[in-house]
Design an enzyme around this catalytic site. Structure first.
Site, PDB file in Angstrom:
ATOM      1  N   LYS A 136      -2.772   5.945  -5.140  1.00 23.20           N
ATOM      2  CA  LYS A 136      -2.527   5.445  -3.781  1.00 23.20           C
ATOM      3  C   LYS A 136      -1.036   5.613  -3.499  1.00 23.20           C
ATOM      4  O   LYS A 136      -0.202   5.279  -4.360  1.00 23.20           O
ATOM      5  CB  LYS A 136      -2.961   3.979  -3.687  1.00 23.20           C
ATOM      6  N   SER A 166      -8.201  -4.611   0.456  1.00 27.74           N
ATOM      7  CA  SER A 166      -7.956  -3.162   0.531  1.00 27.74           C
ATOM      8  C   SER A 166      -8.544  -2.320  -0.585  1.00 27.74           C
ATOM      9  O   SER A 166      -8.584  -1.101  -0.459  1.00 27.74           O
ATOM     10  CB  SER A 166      -6.461  -2.893   0.572  1.00 27.74           C
ATOM     11  N   SER A 183      -7.101  -0.786   3.089  1.00 29.26           N
ATOM     12  CA  SER A 183      -6.187   0.317   3.237  1.00 29.26           C
ATOM     13  C   SER A 183      -6.354   1.433   2.209  1.00 29.26           C
ATOM     14  O   SER A 183      -5.874   2.546   2.435  1.00 29.26           O
ATOM     15  CB  SER A 183      -4.746  -0.199   3.178  1.00 29.26           C
TER      16      SER A 183
HETATM   17  N1  GLN Z   1      -7.111  -5.342   5.818  1.00 28.12           N
HETATM   18  C1  GLN Z   1      -6.185  -6.335   5.365  1.00 28.12           C
HETATM   19  C2  GLN Z   1      -4.916  -6.295   6.193  1.00 28.12           C
HETATM   20  O1  GLN Z   1      -4.804  -5.419   7.017  1.00 28.12           O
HETATM   21  C3  GLN Z   1      -5.904  -6.170   3.916  1.00 28.12           C
HETATM   22  C4  GLN Z   1      -4.967  -5.096   3.595  1.00 28.12           C
HETATM   23  C5  GLN Z   1      -4.716  -4.962   2.142  1.00 28.12           C
HETATM   24  O2  GLN Z   1      -5.434  -5.531   1.313  1.00 28.12           O
HETATM   25  N2  GLN Z   1      -3.675  -4.240   1.814  1.00 28.12           N
HETATM   26  O3  GLN Z   1      -4.062  -7.104   6.005  1.00 28.12           O
END
Ligand code: GLN
Length: 465
Positions: free
Chosen positions: A66, A165, A141
């Site tokens: 990632k 994410s 993400s």
């Molecule tokens: N979707 C969540 C956010 O936008 C979690 C993102 C994440 O876990 N990095 O905050």
């Protein structure tokens, strides 16, 4: 997961992964590939094997990183313009540990910029497409990580999970993903989003592979003072008897296909002799609001360091210091990054701090207590990961609140610091993957993974399970 040996060369494995990565270019999974570096490392491993030297537990295994883990190989962009020019001077601890065992990074994969989002649509490099339907989002993400694993380009990918994410994109693409207990794997060298919520974890095609990655990466790191001493490899085997189900999550807001698959799983478990325990956790209705106060507050603080001076992008239009800060940040951040910086600074500002941030912190404590109480009544909890299967590209991206609602079931774990494993369990009528998450008490990660593997789909077995 196959490792290199006298019969299968690391070069062949890495080449095959690179070929597949190119074949699937239309999915927009990789931000960058590092062919030469990866093949050179593979050659070194093959030479060691030929000489009969000892190689690591991940010898020659190609993986996708990632793009928010710092590594000397490739550029670390966090899928943002502001970090696009960044050449990291060091490897994140997790990358260091994987590579010490012989794993080979073939490239860096897409995410929502700075991991802010649930669809990969907030990436400066464009959206990643879902592995089963290219008109739908990969989730986020860690969208690039999930699709790279789902299309079998690589056997595993790194991920970070601040509010879902790893788990949500894993379930949107029908693979496994673990968000460990907070503090299990070092965050050193990972671009910080919200430090009290951020967890490093992995996505893979089975739980045995996830277990191996956890064994390699878990443990205390003097460079991250929130890491726990290694409990993972010392965990005693324990089988669960009681599985909890959160009644408050069983609402019309959840897609019927997901509710159905959960009901089916629970009834299978019941007929296999497990006790199913109903849990009332009314405090969880505040979890999303609490998350969207605490997370932006920490984001605002963490993102203040990118100022156009020390790292990455600097606006060429700037004529003085204030303009360097202002213009570089204004051009370099995506809309969602800026929204979070604004919300974060607002909830921390004098006059609003008590009403928002402090109150959210108090509610967070109650959420932690609710999970502690729940785990007195059951061993694990089985729950949906997200309210719906993968949605269409463009469907939610212009409506931030609709996008935040995606996270309503996943953020609770990060607030409480407890581990969760996303497992594939079924498909919708139109073939979209459906996932659930298995949640356990802090430090139960190893046994949790084991159980998730028993009740989840077997991906590589064509029949499924
Ligand atoms: N979707 C969540 C956010 O936008 C979690 C993102 C994440 O876990 N990095 O905050």
């Amino acid at each position: 997961m196959q490792i290199a040996s006298k019969d299968v060369s690391a070069v062949d494995m890495v080449r095959a992964a690179l070929d597949k990565a190119k074949k699937y270019a239309d999915y927009n999974i990789f931000i960058s590939l590092s062919e030469d570096a990866a093949l050179n490392r593979a050659k070194e491993i093959d030479e060691k094997i030929a000489k009969g030297e000892k190689v690591g537990r991940l010898a020659g295994v190609p993986y996708a990183c990632k793009d928010n883990f710092l590594s000397k190989q490739g550029a670390t962009t966090a899928a943002s313009k502001i970090l696009e020019p960044l050449k990291a001077p060091l490897n994140a601890t997790a990358i260091e540990k994987l590579e010490a065992e012989g794993a080979i990074m073939i490239g860096r994969v897409n995410l929502d910029a700075f991991a802010h989002g649930s669809s990969t649509e907030n990436s400066y490099f464009g959206v990643t497409k879902n592995s089963t339907d290219m008109e739908r989002v990969a989730g986020g993400s860690s969208g690039g990580s999930a699709v790279a694993v789902a299309l079998d380009i690589v056997p595993f990918a790194t991920g970070t999970d601040t509010g879902g994410s790893i788990r949500q994109p894993a379930s949107f693409n029908g693979v496994y993903g673990i968000k460990p207990t907070y503090g299990t794997i070092s965050r050193y060298g990972v671009v910080a989003m919200a430090s009290s919520l951020d967890c490093v974890g992995f996505l893979a095609r089975n739980t045995e592979d996830l277990n191996l990655l956890m064994e390699i990466c878990a443990g205390q790191d003097p460079k991250d003072l929130t890491t726990l001493p290694d409990y993972y490899t010392k965990t005693e085997k324990k089988e669960p008897k009681k599985i909890g189900v959160i009644k408050d999550f069983d609402s019309d807001a959840i897609d019927p296909a997901i509710r159905e698959v959960l009901r089916q799983k629970l009834s299978e478990l019941k007929s296999d002799g497990y006790d199913i325990v109903d849990l009332e956790m009314p405090i969880l209705k505040y979890a999303l609001a609490v998350y969207y106060i605490i997370c932006p507050a920490e984001v605002a603080s963490n993102l203040s360091r990118y100022d156009g001076i020390r790292y990455g992008y600097r606006s060429e239009d700037a004529k003085n210091l204030d303009e360097i800060f202002g213009e570089s940040r204004s051009d370099g951040y995506m809309k969602e990054n800026k929204r979070r910086i604004m919300v974060g600074n607002f909830v921390l500002s004098s006059g609003f701090y008590d009403a928002y941030y402090l109150k959210a912190m108090k509610a967070r404590t109650l959420i932690i207590q609710a999970f502690d109480d729940a785990f007195k009544k059951c061993d694990y909890i089985l729950a949906p990961v997200s309210p719906n299967p993968a949605f269409r590209i463009g469907e939610k991206v212009n409506d931030p609140v609709a996008m935040y609602m995606e996270d309503i079931l996943s953020v609770t774990l990060n607030l409480a610091g407890v581990p969760g494993v996303a497992l594939p369990v079924g498909k919708t009528d139109s073939g979209l993957p459906l996932g659930l998450q298995l949640i356990g008490p802090r430090r139960s990660d190893k046994n949790l993974l084991d159980f998730a593997g028993k009740i989840g789909f077997k991906i590589d077995d064509k029949e499924g399970k």
